[in-house]
Design an enzyme around this catalytic site. Sequence first.
Site, short mmCIF file in Angstrom:
data_model
loop_
_atom_site.label_atom_id
_atom_site.label_comp_id
_atom_site.label_asym_id
_atom_site.label_seq_id
_atom_site.Cartn_x
_atom_site.Cartn_y
_atom_site.Cartn_z
CG ASN A 49 -18.76 1.53 8.86
OD1 ASN A 49 -20.07 1.55 8.67
ND2 ASN A 49 -18.03 1.79 7.78
CE1 TYR A 78 -2.89 -3.02 0.54
CE2 TYR A 78 -3.25 -2.52 2.78
CZ TYR A 78 -3.28 -3.28 1.58
OH TYR A 78 -4.25 -4.32 2.05
#
Length: 280
Positions: free
Chosen positions: A245, A19
Amino acid sequence: MLTLALESGIRHIDTALMYRSHKQVSYVLANFFASGKLTRDDIFITSKIFHPPTFGFGTAGSSMPENLDLMTPQQVTERVTFDFERTLEELGLGYIDLMLLHWPSNFHSTDVEGNAARRLAAWNVLEKMYEKGWARAIGVSNFSEHHLERLKNDGAVVVPMVNQIEASVFMQWTNITSYCKENDIRVHAYSPLGRGVTHVTSNPIVLSVAQKYDKDAGQIALRYLLQLDYGVTFLSTSESRLTSNQQLYDFELDDNDMMRLSSLNVPDGTWGLVSPYDIS
């Protein structure tokens, strides 16, 4: 977005050498530590190494070399050791809470014996780093039950503590999760909203269940996985969703609704990643 995530209460950061975000994570955390808002003990860092070469994504230095299928176990040992130490240096945190092997081997590779030898060499590096205390826990990602069983039979000393796999209401690798539960391997879900939040917010079954519990579709999709005993990693660029979330523990889906959501599991539920079963 990491700053917003931390300010919203998130304490688990999932990153990877592929990443190319280690230095950015380090910078943000250093500011939080320096301000006294957080300490190292407040944060849980997962990173991943041993990603196969991928054209059009990442850089040559963030994945294994293009000749991965030709590498000897000793060459894999040297490269994975280098990548582990590089991760430590880039994050600047002293240790990794959880380090994973990102993939079992090259995508679509059919070199069964060569892959098994390279995989064991990579795993042995993680075992040594775990013994040193440079990793508090070690595991794998995208491994099938066959990869895990072969790793054990080939002489792994430490059983992987985690297997991070794609999972959502639309995608369940049931044979993998069954094997992991039988062998005390924690299963962690990535891409828990399938192809994204719009995928779950447009599904009539998810929406129906969400209306019943007065929750949003994303919360239902995440709660579903929690009740199946997954750990969950989610990604969001919305400040409100970073908060919502996490609001998953004040309700519980009943058996009927769990069955309705499980009916959404289909063979092509993945958002496009290589299947663990397509890797030898």
